[in-house]
Motif scaffolding. Structure first.
Motif, PDB file in Angstrom:
ATOM      1  N   ASN A 144     -60.905 -16.652  33.750  1.00 15.27           N
ATOM      2  CA  ASN A 144     -62.078 -17.229  33.078  1.00 15.27           C
ATOM      3  C   ASN A 144     -61.929 -17.010  31.577  1.00 15.27           C
ATOM      4  N   ALA A 145     -60.994 -17.729  31.019  1.00 15.89           N
ATOM      5  CA  ALA A 145     -60.716 -17.585  29.591  1.00 15.89           C
ATOM      6  C   ALA A 145     -60.296 -18.937  29.044  1.00 15.89           C
ATOM      7  N   GLY A 146     -60.433 -19.088  27.749  1.00 16.57           N
ATOM      8  CA  GLY A 146     -60.158 -20.366  27.072  1.00 16.57           C
ATOM      9  C   GLY A 146     -58.832 -20.955  27.512  1.00 16.57           C
ATOM     10  N   PRO A 147     -58.781 -22.281  27.706  1.00 15.06           N
ATOM     11  CA  PRO A 147     -57.615 -22.921  28.305  1.00 15.06           C
ATOM     12  C   PRO A 147     -56.407 -23.045  27.369  1.00 15.06           C
ATOM     13  N   ALA A 148     -55.248 -23.201  28.016  1.00 10.06           N
ATOM     14  CA  ALA A 148     -53.985 -23.351  27.287  1.00 10.06           C
ATOM     15  C   ALA A 148     -53.879 -24.737  26.669  1.00 10.06           C
ATOM     16  N   ARG A 149     -53.198 -24.781  25.566  1.00 14.09           N
ATOM     17  CA  ARG A 149     -52.744 -26.056  25.002  1.00 14.09           C
ATOM     18  C   ARG A 149     -51.289 -25.869  24.627  1.00 14.09           C
ATOM     19  N   ALA A 150     -50.607 -26.988  24.398  1.00 14.03           N
ATOM     20  CA  ALA A 150     -49.216 -26.879  23.963  1.00 14.03           C
ATOM     21  C   ALA A 150     -49.169 -25.952  22.752  1.00 14.03           C
ATOM     22  N   TRP A 151     -48.230 -25.047  22.755  1.00 12.44           N
ATOM     23  CA  TRP A 151     -48.070 -24.121  21.621  1.00 12.44           C
ATOM     24  C   TRP A 151     -46.609 -24.172  21.239  1.00 12.44           C
ATOM     25  N   ARG A 152     -46.322 -24.688  20.066  1.00  8.32           N
ATOM     26  CA  ARG A 152     -44.973 -24.789  19.509  1.00  8.32           C
ATOM     27  C   ARG A 152     -43.891 -24.297  20.493  1.00  8.32           C
ATOM     28  N   ALA A 153     -43.246 -25.234  21.159  1.00 11.02           N
ATOM     29  CA  ALA A 153     -42.222 -24.974  22.173  1.00 11.02           C
ATOM     30  C   ALA A 153     -42.814 -24.372  23.444  1.00 11.02           C
ATOM     31  N   PRO A 154     -43.672 -25.151  24.153  1.00 12.50           N
ATOM     32  CA  PRO A 154     -44.359 -24.608  25.330  1.00 12.50           C
ATOM     33  C   PRO A 154     -43.405 -23.910  26.300  1.00 12.50           C
ATOM     34  N   ASN A 155     -43.732 -22.684  26.621  1.00 11.40           N
ATOM     35  CA  ASN A 155     -43.034 -21.838  27.594  1.00 11.40           C
ATOM     36  C   ASN A 155     -41.657 -21.352  27.154  1.00 11.40           C
ATOM     37  N   HIS A 156     -41.115 -21.867  26.075  1.00  9.96           N
ATOM     38  CA  HIS A 156     -39.768 -21.436  25.673  1.00  9.96           C
ATOM     39  C   HIS A 156     -39.729 -20.059  25.010  1.00  9.96           C
ATOM     40  N   PRO A 157     -40.662 -19.738  24.087  1.00 11.72           N
ATOM     41  CA  PRO A 157     -40.579 -18.388  23.518  1.00 11.72           C
ATOM     42  C   PRO A 157     -40.707 -17.318  24.610  1.00 11.72           C
ATOM     43  N   GLN A 158     -41.598 -17.579  25.577  1.00 13.94           N
ATOM     44  CA  GLN A 158     -41.768 -16.623  26.664  1.00 13.94           C
ATOM     45  C   GLN A 158     -40.464 -16.489  27.453  1.00 13.94           C
ATOM     46  N   ALA A 159     -39.862 -17.650  27.789  1.00  9.91           N
ATOM     47  CA  ALA A 159     -38.631 -17.644  28.595  1.00  9.91           C
ATOM     48  C   ALA A 159     -37.499 -16.945  27.848  1.00  9.91           C
ATOM     49  N   SER A 160     -37.407 -17.220  26.558  1.00  9.02           N
ATOM     50  CA  SER A 160     -36.349 -16.604  25.753  1.00  9.02           C
ATOM     51  C   SER A 160     -36.544 -15.101  25.689  1.00  9.02           C
ATOM     52  N   PHE A 161     -37.796 -14.686  25.485  1.00  7.36           N
ATOM     53  CA  PHE A 161     -38.102 -13.248  25.417  1.00  7.36           C
ATOM     54  C   PHE A 161     -37.742 -12.561  26.736  1.00  7.36           C
ATOM     55  N   LEU A 162     -38.167 -13.152  27.841  1.00  4.71           N
ATOM     56  CA  LEU A 162     -37.935 -12.505  29.144  1.00  4.71           C
ATOM     57  C   LEU A 162     -36.437 -12.439  29.442  1.00  4.71           C
ATOM     58  N   THR A 163     -35.749 -13.544  29.227  1.00  6.45           N
ATOM     59  CA  THR A 163     -34.332 -13.610  29.596  1.00  6.45           C
ATOM     60  C   THR A 163     -33.465 -12.748  28.671  1.00  6.45           C
ATOM     61  N   CYS A 164     -33.651 -12.923  27.379  1.00  8.65           N
ATOM     62  CA  CYS A 164     -32.794 -12.191  26.430  1.00  8.65           C
ATOM     63  C   CYS A 164     -33.072 -10.694  26.486  1.00  8.65           C
ATOM     64  N   SER A 165     -34.308 -10.303  26.826  1.00  8.15           N
ATOM     65  CA  SER A 165     -34.610  -8.876  26.977  1.00  8.15           C
ATOM     66  C   SER A 165     -33.827  -8.307  28.155  1.00  8.15           C
ATOM     67  N   ALA A 166     -33.865  -9.023  29.281  1.00  4.54           N
ATOM     68  CA  ALA A 166     -33.175  -8.526  30.476  1.00  4.54           C
ATOM     69  C   ALA A 166     -31.667  -8.467  30.238  1.00  4.54           C
ATOM     70  N   ILE A 167     -31.114  -9.460  29.587  1.00  5.61           N
ATOM     71  CA  ILE A 167     -29.662  -9.458  29.315  1.00  5.61           C
ATOM     72  C   ILE A 167     -29.307  -8.289  28.397  1.00  5.61           C
ATOM     73  N   SER A 168     -30.146  -8.044  27.396  1.00  4.25           N
ATOM     74  CA  SER A 168     -29.868  -6.946  26.470  1.00  4.25           C
ATOM     75  C   SER A 168     -29.964  -5.598  27.183  1.00  4.25           C
ATOM     76  N   ASP A 169     -30.913  -5.486  28.119  1.00  6.55           N
ATOM     77  CA  ASP A 169     -31.022  -4.235  28.877  1.00  6.55           C
ATOM     78  C   ASP A 169     -29.813  -4.051  29.802  1.00  6.55           C
ATOM     79  N   PHE A 170     -29.303  -5.171  30.320  1.00  5.74           N
ATOM     80  CA  PHE A 170     -28.082  -5.105  31.142  1.00  5.74           C
ATOM     81  C   PHE A 170     -26.918  -4.606  30.279  1.00  5.74           C
ATOM     82  N   ALA A 171     -26.826  -5.124  29.053  1.00  7.33           N
ATOM     83  CA  ALA A 171     -25.761  -4.677  28.144  1.00  7.33           C
ATOM     84  C   ALA A 171     -25.889  -3.177  27.863  1.00  7.33           C
TER      85      ALA A 171
END
Lengths: 209, 713
Positions: B320-347
């Motif tokens: 119950n919170a204000g709805p999403a709108r496209a935000w500069r590169a929808p879903n990509h910053p999140q995906a990049s953060f999640l993926t690159c963090s995990a790869i860096s932790d693997f390294a």
């Protein structure tokens, strides 16, 4: 309604206010935050009488006397934007945080959203509109263009007035001083890189006349 | 058939040059009139009354006290009795009055009774969301179980990035006047050609009646496409006030509460691989929310899409919170953060430099060569190999670290039409229903038209920001620069062709042997056979030449004017204070390709701005919800933190301008550069601290908690 507002030069702050110093020095003047300077005024004047309804006041804006009818609760920013069609200063946070409404009152950099219009009576007000004659650009504005220190441009007039106040006090700043001196303003597009270069260039331009 | 392709890189005189943005002087003098500056004669001010409850039913609403206030011109109920409110800040009523102060008083005077219902506004802890979680399915490729069993090394980590808002400096809103036969609409918009139709639909009027104008707008970042309910209500207030113009812009608290958010994304991620750094397996259990509609899965694993064995599970959480709108590169910053963090932790787990692990696995991406070159360039700029040290080897109270983030985006040009007119006096105007959202679109269009016609910038007048001009797409998805440059190029080529046909007979040269250059029409290969642009235009007679150009996305790539596929990498160096938990940016480097770059100066500005947005998101930005009241706790700009000048460190932008990229045509830039920074900064902090801080922004509290967890482990 106010006496002289001159502050001795040695008492002027060394840099423009930051958001935190603003809050630390905030006094209550008619229910809104005001800068330290105006807080001192409020104390000197004692309690302001409660008024309602519109009153006609005269503001001294960019060297011209302008009459305007406002309720006592109207901010200087809203008086300019909504009643005098002076829209260079923008209303963004409306709570003395972002600096989009920066202007110079009695020689001091203030947030127009945090000053009551009635408190600005008798004080010289300088806004972005008064910085350069129509068709010309102030060296600070020119430097912002040269260094692409703007994208959407909504924060730009506020930054330029903050820069004006900052350079008036600090004509040959270092980058570190610029960072601190302009930290009372925010940009969302992220134009700070160009701004630092622009402020350095403007300082040089102004110095060379 | 006209030849539209771009002139060769080395022959261009304006495109590719560092030209100052044309509307810079208007903006920096305060003379630019934004929609929120449109003080029309007789202007009325409108204020919304919004719901204080996150989930409630409206039982009754009494607007009589508002109507009784002197100066009030109209009052409208937006959420009438029976309406179920799904987030705090929902518009309940709107008031217009002769002053803003009176409108505020009137909105406050409205009495609303609510039946308060239970709400959920926080999703960080998936175990606590109960029935609001909705499984969004599982995707399996290869044999992830076997890959993890057989792996030489593996990691498991928790990562999270919260909801952030757009926080446009000019709030959402418009000035609107509903006259007898038309509506004048001045919205702050990213969609000049479509927002009028959107308003007409909301008002059930023919689209022809809505006249849109927006010459400047104070930031959108993906949130300013629709006319919005508040736009329609402002129009209705105008109508009910006898057609007087009404200004309705959201106040800051409402702006940050209902005008759009970027969805959160959380994940438990496992990576399996070999001790040489090769990744063989990926498993993610993710959840996300962007309000009542939940939140879809970000594209995981990001960029390294071909990890051979993968299992992804996702859960949407409705809040119950204000709805999403496209935000500069929808879903990509999140995906990049999640993926690159995990790869860096693997390294870190296998004791390798993450730079080497990224390089090692580039064959799992779709653009290995480009990323390899970009990583090498970035490493050179930030001096990676000299500076890098494993987190486990660091000592001292102040520590520095390095991190990488990676990005991919499409960015092909949108549908766009442009009309270019050459007048008999030699003046040129370009009309296009596009918008300049701060990306220097006006300037780039001028560069393209002037380049094509062989004229200086000052000879071309570009008109945009009005829906009476030929339609052009909304500025979303990094589609504008490709779309408008291509349509402008075609209109200019078509108009020039007509002009050359007129002057060719007199010059005794076939039209296809003429070209426009240096404000002259010249015979190819014979510079003595020439006439000035002005003389040439006099030959056309009294009627102007006016030609259209169209970018049609399906055929654009074939024509070579614009295409898609931008890549970028970002690297960050941060300094952490182990005692206070403060993370400070030392430097962020971006290496970014976007095909043919029309204006490197303004392109660099966009990238530098995106780096700063990444600093905000990595270190300070977060919408904080309060489960007790259901409201946004920091719906202001004091506690919804954005970076200021002292916070951003050194920013280094390297536009990857090469013949190879240039030959691909124009590709959009706005989003690809806004993706990798959060990952780069979060990874740099993890490297400096020697421990992963699971969630951004990296507040001192979170940093100290992560250090304490390690001590207690």
């Amino acid at each position: 309604m106010s006496s002289s507002n001159e502050i001795p030069k040695d008492q002027l702050p060394k840099s423009a206010f930051s958001r935190r110093s603003l809050l630390q020095s905030a006094g209550v003047s008619g229910g809104v935050l005001s800068t330290g300077l105006l807080a001192e005024d409020a104390q000197a004047q004692g309690a302001v009488a409660v008024m309602s309804g519109e009153v006609e006041i005269t503001l001294d804006i960019n060297g011209k006397k302008r009459n305007v009818k406002v309720e006592p609760r109207v901010t200087l920013l809203d008086a300019l934007r909504n009643r005098l069609d002076m829209t260079g200063a923008k209303r963004v946070c409306d709570r003395g945080t972002c600096g989009a409404c920066t202007m110079i009152v009695s020689g001091k950099v203030v947030y127009g959203c945090s000053v009551l219009a009635v408190d600005a009576v008798g004080k010289p007000i300088q806004t972005i509109e008064g910085l350069a004659p129509e068709g010309q650009l102030h060296p600070i504005s020119k430097a912002f263009v040269n260094h692409d220190a703007q994208q959407c441009g909504y924060c730009t007039p506020g930054f330029i007035m903050a820069t004006k106040g900052f350079l008036d006090r600090n004509p040959a700043p270092t980058v570190e001083q610029i960072d601190k001196g302009l930290s009372g303003n925010l940009c969302r597009c992220g134009t700070y890189m160009g701004m630092k270069a622009a402020v350095l260039e403007a300082a040089k331009e102004i110095k060379n006349g | 058939m006209a030849e539209y392709k771009w002139p060769p890189m080395e022959q261009r005189k304006l495109m590719g040059k560092r030209i100052a943005r044309l509307d810079g002087p208007m903006k920096s003098s305060g003379r630019a009139k934004y929609p929120s500056d449109m003080n029309q004669p007789g202007l009325l001010f409108a204020v919304l009354l919004t719901s204080p409850h996150a989930h409630a039913k409206v039982k009754s609403i009494d607007v009589a006290p508002a109507k009784a206030i002197k100066g009030v011109t109209a009052v409208r109920v937006i959420s009438g009795p029976g309406t179920e409110i799904q987030w705090a800040g929902t518009e309940v009523a709107a008031v217009s009055a002769v002053t803003e102060e009176i409108a505020r008083d009137a909105a406050k005077a409205i009495v609303v009774e609510y039946e308060v219902l239970t709400h959920l506004v926080k999703e960080e802890n998936l175990a606590k969301v109960g029935p609001r979680a909705k499984a969004a399915g599982e995707q399996i490729t290869g044999d992830p179980d076997k890959a993890f069993q057989d792996s030489e090394a593996k990691i498991s980590g928790d990562y999270g990035i919260p909801v952030i808002t757009h926080c446009c400096l000019e709030p959402h809103g418009s000035v609107v006047a509903w006259g007898n036969d038309k509506i004048d609409f001045w919205p702050s918009t990213q969609a000049v050609s479509t927002v009028g139709g959107d308003l007409a639909k909301l008002l059930e009027l023919p689209a022809t009646q809505v006249k849109v104008d927006c010459q400047y707008m104070g930031g959108g970042f993906g949130s300013k496409f629709p006319a919005d309910r508040w736009g329609a209500e402002a129009a209705r207030l105008s109508k009910e006030s006898g057609g007087r113009p009404v200004k309705l812009f959201l106040d800051r608290a409402t702006e940050l509460t209902i005008a759009g958010v970027r969805p959160s994304h959380f994940a438990k991620i496992k990576v399996a691989g070999k001790k040489d750094g090769t990744m063989t397996g990926w498993q993610s259990e993710s959840w996300a929310s962007g309000g009542i509609g939940g939140g879809g899965m970000a594209p995981l694993p990001y960029v390294f899409t071909n990890i051979p064995n993968r299992r992804m599970n996702h859960t949407q959480v409705s809040l119950n919170a204000g709805p999403a709108r496209a935000w500069r590169a929808p879903n990509h910053p999140q995906a990049s953060f999640l993926t690159c963090s995990a790869i860096s932790d693997f390294a870190a787990e296998i004791g390798m430099d993450p730079y080497d692990v990224f390089l090692k696995n580039l064959d799992l991406t779709l653009r290995a060569d480009t990323y390899r070159k970009q990583l090498v360039k970035g490493a050179e700029l930030i001096d990676w190999k000299k500076k890098f040290q494993l987190g486990s080897a660091k000592t001292g109270n102040i520590r520095r670290g390095l991190g990488i983030g990676i990005a991919t985006w499409g960015g092909a040009g949108h549908a766009s039409k442009c009309r270019l007119t050459i007048h008999p006096d030699g003046t040129v105007e370009v009309e296009i229903g596009s918008q300049d959202i701060g990306t220097a679109t006006r300037t780039c269009i001028t560069q393209v038209a002037a380049e094509t016609l062989g004229l200086p910038m000052s000879a071309v007048k570009v008109k945009l920001g009005n829906n009476s001009y030929p339609p052009s797409g909304p500025s979303g998805g990094s589609t504008t620069i490709g779309g408008v440059s291509s349509s402008t190029r075609k209109a200019a080529v078509n108009a020039l062709e007509k002009l050359l046909e007129k002057v060719a007979p007199g010059m005794g040269v076939p039209p296809d042997q003429l070209e426009a250059n240096d404000s002259r029409i010249v015979a190819k290969g014979n510079p003595n056979k020439a006439m000035s642009w002005k003389q040439a235009c006099q030959k056309m007679g009294p009627t102007a030449i006016s030609e259209m150009g169209e970018n049609e996305p399906r055929s654009a790539a074939r024509e070579g004017l614009n295409t898609q596929g931008a890549s970028g990498i970002q690297m960050a160096e941060v300094e952490v204070d182990m005692e206070t938990g403060v993370v400070r940016i030392v430097e962020v480097v971006a290496v970014q390709d976007c095909g043919l770059v029309v204006n490197p100066r303004t392109a660099e500005s966009q990238v530098a701005g995106a780096l700063i947005m990444s600093v905000c998101s990595a270190l300070m930005e977060e919408r904080i919800m309060d489960q007790t009241t259901g409201r946004v706790l920091n719906a202001d700009m004091e506690f919804y933190k954005l970076a200021g000048l002292p916070d951003v460190g050194k920013l280094t932008v390297h536009m990857d301008i090469t013949k190879e990229h240039d030959s691909r045509g124009i590709i959009g830039l706005g989003e690809p550069c806004a993706i990798g920074g959060v990952a780069a900064i979060a990874n740099a902090a993890a490297n400096a601290l020697g421990v992963r801080v699971p969630m951004v922004p990296l507040t001192p509290e979170r940093v100290l908690a992560a250090l304490a967890n390690r001590r207690n482990a």
